[in-house]
Design an enzyme around this catalytic site. Structure first.
Site, PDB file in Angstrom:
ATOM      1  N   ASP A 107       1.048  -1.178  -0.019  1.00 15.45           N
ATOM      2  CA  ASP A 107      -0.278  -0.045  -0.128  1.00 15.45           C
ATOM      3  C   ASP A 107       1.041   1.348  -0.143  1.00 15.45           C
ATOM      4  O   ASP A 107       0.803   2.249   0.978  1.00 15.45           O
ATOM      5  CB  ASP A 107      -1.078   0.128   1.181  1.00 15.45           C
ATOM      6  CG  ASP A 107      -2.048   1.263   1.031  1.00 15.45           C
ATOM      7  OD1 ASP A 107      -2.394   1.968  -0.172  1.00 15.45           O
ATOM      8  OD2 ASP A 107      -2.577   1.625   2.244  1.00 15.45           O
ATOM      9  N   ILE A 108       1.757   1.096  -0.931  1.00 16.36           N
ATOM     10  CA  ILE A 108       2.782   2.762  -0.704  1.00 16.36           C
ATOM     11  C   ILE A 108       1.435   3.597  -1.591  1.00 16.36           C
ATOM     12  O   ILE A 108       1.590   3.253  -2.359  1.00 16.36           O
ATOM     13  CB  ILE A 108       4.366   1.926  -2.202  1.00 16.36           C
ATOM     14  CG1 ILE A 108       4.936   1.449  -0.954  1.00 16.36           C
ATOM     15  CG2 ILE A 108       4.749   3.367  -2.117  1.00 16.36           C
ATOM     16  CD1 ILE A 108       5.275   1.595  -0.013  1.00 16.36           C
TER      17      ILE A 108
END
Length: 308
Positions: A107-108
């Site tokens: 979940d960058i």
């Protein structure tokens, strides 16, 4: 869930959430154990405690605001190329470190990259005449929110991450690895350069159409593999030449966004060729052709002072 801007993260007293919080805390302690010199740019966990029986609280180092909030507070004008270079280098070091641990963050995004200090000075905008942007005095980030981090042996087929930062393989329902984090970082860096998210989409259908406008047609082998596995989004089919075809009409708003979308090479000024080359490597559609974090760290853009 609260971001650790005040050094503390509180989770509601739901058993499932508490279990996830304890698992994240354990992972962050392992990251710190493997990174005593603090070179990974991962957020530092200082401790955890249970408040009033119900709430599991994680205590972090003191941070300022996320890149997302910074962009909002500065009217989405972006950052100087020198600050983009620094942030890109730090985040790639983080991804390289996580990859060595066998971890994918999953979940960058701009909201999960926090500035240590958002103070700066307004200077003329080098890419937009008549405007100003903020030059950071201390450009340093920390990557946060490891609640969705996945070990190599635990990778699954479910969609991961935030829609607008998902890589082509994730949108197509194909197998993914740590290269999906690299794609997400490419989205962040382009956002910091232009001031606008490259994929402001609301559906997988719209996402695939916009991807093809920005980076070109998706590789036929990926498309065929998704079709064979039955993981293509609804109303997306493969034509006789192996290309994607959208069968349902997009909303007027989505179609207008698609019509206005520029290819990647048109979004970067000619004098910033080394930055464009980095973006092309990070946003390659095929994971096999996408740069790894280690490879990206060797790119010219990150090894020399950029020309604003």
């Amino acid at each position: 869930m609260l971001l650790p801007q005040n050094g503390r993260l509180s989770l509601r007293g739901v058993p499932r959430y508490k279990e996830h919080a304890h698992a994240e805390a354990e992972l962050l302690r392992e990251i710190l154990r493997c990174d005593p010199g603090r070179q990974s740019f991962c957020v530092k966990l200082l401790g955890e405690f249970t408040h009033a029986v119900a709430h599991c609280c994680l205590v972090f180092e003191l941070l300022d605001i996320s890149l997302s909030d910074f962009m909002r507070d500065t009217d989405d004008r972006g950052l100087l190329l020198r600050d983009i270079r620094t942030i890109g280098s730090q985040m790639l070091q983080c991804l390289h470190f996580l990859s060595a641990m066998g971890l994918t963050h999953t979940d960058i995004k701009c909201r999960n990259a926090m500035l240590k200090d958002s103070r700066g000075d307004m200077v003329p905008h080098p890419r937009k005449d008549g405007q100003e942007l903020k030059r950071l005095r201390r450009c340093e980030i920390r990557v946060i929110d490891f609640g969705g981090a996945v070990l190599k042996k635990e990778r699954h087929s479910r969609h991961i991450g935030t829609r607008q930062y998902r890589s082509p393989e994730v949108v197509l329902g194909l197998a993914w690895d740590e290269k999906t984090d690299v794609w997400s970082l490419g989205c962040i860096l382009l956002t910091l350069y232009t001031g606008q998210r490259p994929f402001p989409v609301q559906s997988s259908l719209q996402h695939l159409a916009l991807m093809q406008r920005v980076i070109g047609n998706l590789p036929k082998d990926m498309v065929k593999l998704a079709a064979a596995g039955g993981s293509l989004p609804e109303d997306v089919v493969v034509d006789s030449r192996g290309g994607l075809q959208i069968q349902r009409k997009l909303s007027d708003e989505a179609q207008e966004l698609l019509n206005l979308a520029q290819p990647l090479e048109q979004r970067v000024l000619p004098q910033h060729g080394s930055f464009l080359k980095l973006l092309e490597g990070l946003l390659a559609a095929q994971p096999e052709k996408r740069l790894s974090a280690a490879e990206a760290l060797k790119q010219d853009f990150l090894s020399s002072e950029p020309v604003e």
